[in-house]
Design a protein around this motif. Structure first.
Motif, PDB file in Angstrom:
ATOM      1  N   GLN A  95       4.343  -8.585 -16.940  1.00 17.62           N
ATOM      2  CA  GLN A  95       4.340  -9.185 -15.607  1.00 17.62           C
ATOM      3  C   GLN A  95       5.732  -9.131 -14.987  1.00 17.62           C
ATOM      4  O   GLN A  95       5.892  -8.829 -13.801  1.00 17.62           O
ATOM      5  N   GLN A 116       6.283  -5.615 -13.695  1.00 19.29           N
ATOM      6  CA  GLN A 116       5.638  -5.362 -12.404  1.00 19.29           C
ATOM      7  C   GLN A 116       6.440  -5.978 -11.262  1.00 19.29           C
ATOM      8  O   GLN A 116       6.634  -5.349 -10.215  1.00 19.29           O
ATOM      9  N   ASP A 117       6.895  -7.206 -11.478  1.00 20.01           N
ATOM     10  CA  ASP A 117       7.670  -7.891 -10.437  1.00 20.01           C
ATOM     11  C   ASP A 117       8.999  -7.181 -10.188  1.00 20.01           C
ATOM     12  O   ASP A 117       9.422  -7.005  -9.039  1.00 20.01           O
ATOM     13  N   TYR A 152       9.717  -4.033 -10.810  1.00 22.14           N
ATOM     14  CA  TYR A 152       9.476  -2.728 -10.181  1.00 22.14           C
ATOM     15  C   TYR A 152       9.346  -2.880  -8.672  1.00 22.14           C
ATOM     16  O   TYR A 152       9.977  -2.140  -7.902  1.00 22.14           O
ATOM     17  N   LYS A 153       8.550  -3.850  -8.243  1.00 26.66           N
ATOM     18  CA  LYS A 153       8.362  -4.071  -6.809  1.00 26.66           C
ATOM     19  C   LYS A 153       9.691  -4.443  -6.135  1.00 26.66           C
ATOM     20  O   LYS A 153       9.982  -3.988  -5.022  1.00 26.66           O
ATOM     21  N   GLN A 154      10.477  -5.245  -6.824  1.00 23.48           N
ATOM     22  CA  GLN A 154      11.760  -5.681  -6.274  1.00 23.48           C
ATOM     23  C   GLN A 154      12.716  -4.495  -6.113  1.00 23.48           C
ATOM     24  O   GLN A 154      13.365  -4.339  -5.069  1.00 23.48           O
ATOM     25  N   VAL A 168      11.980  -1.250  -5.926  1.00 23.42           N
ATOM     26  CA  VAL A 168      11.472  -0.326  -4.909  1.00 23.42           C
ATOM     27  C   VAL A 168      11.759  -0.867  -3.511  1.00 23.42           C
ATOM     28  O   VAL A 168      12.147  -0.132  -2.600  1.00 23.42           O
ATOM     29  N   ALA A 169      11.587  -2.182  -3.342  1.00 19.69           N
ATOM     30  CA  ALA A 169      11.873  -2.805  -2.048  1.00 19.69           C
ATOM     31  C   ALA A 169      13.346  -2.680  -1.678  1.00 19.69           C
ATOM     32  O   ALA A 169      13.698  -2.636  -0.502  1.00 19.69           O
TER      33      ALA A 169
END
Length: 221
Positions: free
Chosen positions: A8, A11-12, A14-16, A18-19
């Protein structure tokens, strides 16, 4: 913290990242069978053999399956990546180059026995030749003694779980695109494939066929 919690967090993170504009190359392998093509399978069998000999690679396999390999790239002689653990760690694995004596033996063994790159990449070769190419002492797969691993984590074990995850993730990439094994080992396909002097390149390397086999796109050489 268990691996699912790492998942988890991965995933968090990765999103951070990429953002924030980072370009990442994540690798995930949730399959029971880690590889389905020849060179990927050979890589995974070699790692399984290393585990049986006492090398602690299983934690890395678990991290891979739970999506903790956020970034991985293969280059000549080097594997680099970002692996999620208690936080994100940068790993680098350098491979000792194949020495010239061993490379000469590989070239000699392959001389006149491989008529097309597709045969080499699909592993459709003489059994004795395949055994030599897949033997870490005589072929293309790196033995543990040839790995030089570093990680920004505080774990002093070698390999640490994050480096182990990168080694398994490299096998996943190689399974999808076997040319990466030759890139990683700094070996050119033309070094091993015997060509008919007057044959056009398309007869020696069917890129369309290879693309269908491995699900990748390759430029026509």
């Amino acid at each position: 913290m268990n691996v699912k919690e790492f998942s988890q967090m991965a995933q968090d993170m990765y999103k951070q990242l990429v953002a924030q504009g980072e370009i990442l190359h994540p690798v995930v392998n949730t399959t029971r069978k880690l590889a389905s093509h020849f060179w990927g399978s050979a890589w995974m069998k070699h790692l399984a053999s290393c585990e049986e000999s006492g090398l602690a690679l299983a934690p890395g396999r678990s991290l891979l399956r739970h999506g903790c390999v956020l970034d991985l790239e293969l280059a000549p002689g080097t594997i680099r990546g970002k692996i999620m653990g208690e936080r994100i760690y940068d790993i680098r694995i350098d491979l000792v180059p194949i020495d010239e004596e061993r490379m000469d033996a590989i070239r000699h063994a392959c001389a006149g026995k491989i008529d097309a790159r597709i045969s080499l990449l699909e592993g459709k070769l003489d059994d004795a030749l395949l055994r030599q190419l897949c033997n870490p002492d005589t072929g293309l797969l790196p033995s543990p003694e040839e790995w030089r691993m570093s990680c920004t984590c505080p774990d002093w074990s070698e390999p640490c779980p994050h480096a182990a995850a990168a080694v398994y993730a490299a096998g996943t990439l190689i399974d999808n695109d076997p040319t990466l094994l030759f890139l990683l080992r700094s070996v050119t396909l033309d070094d091993l494939v015997g060509k008919t002097p007057d044959a056009p390149a398309s007869e020696n390397f069917d890129t369309e066929s290879l693309g269908r086999t491995f699900g990748i796109e390759l430029d026509q050489l």
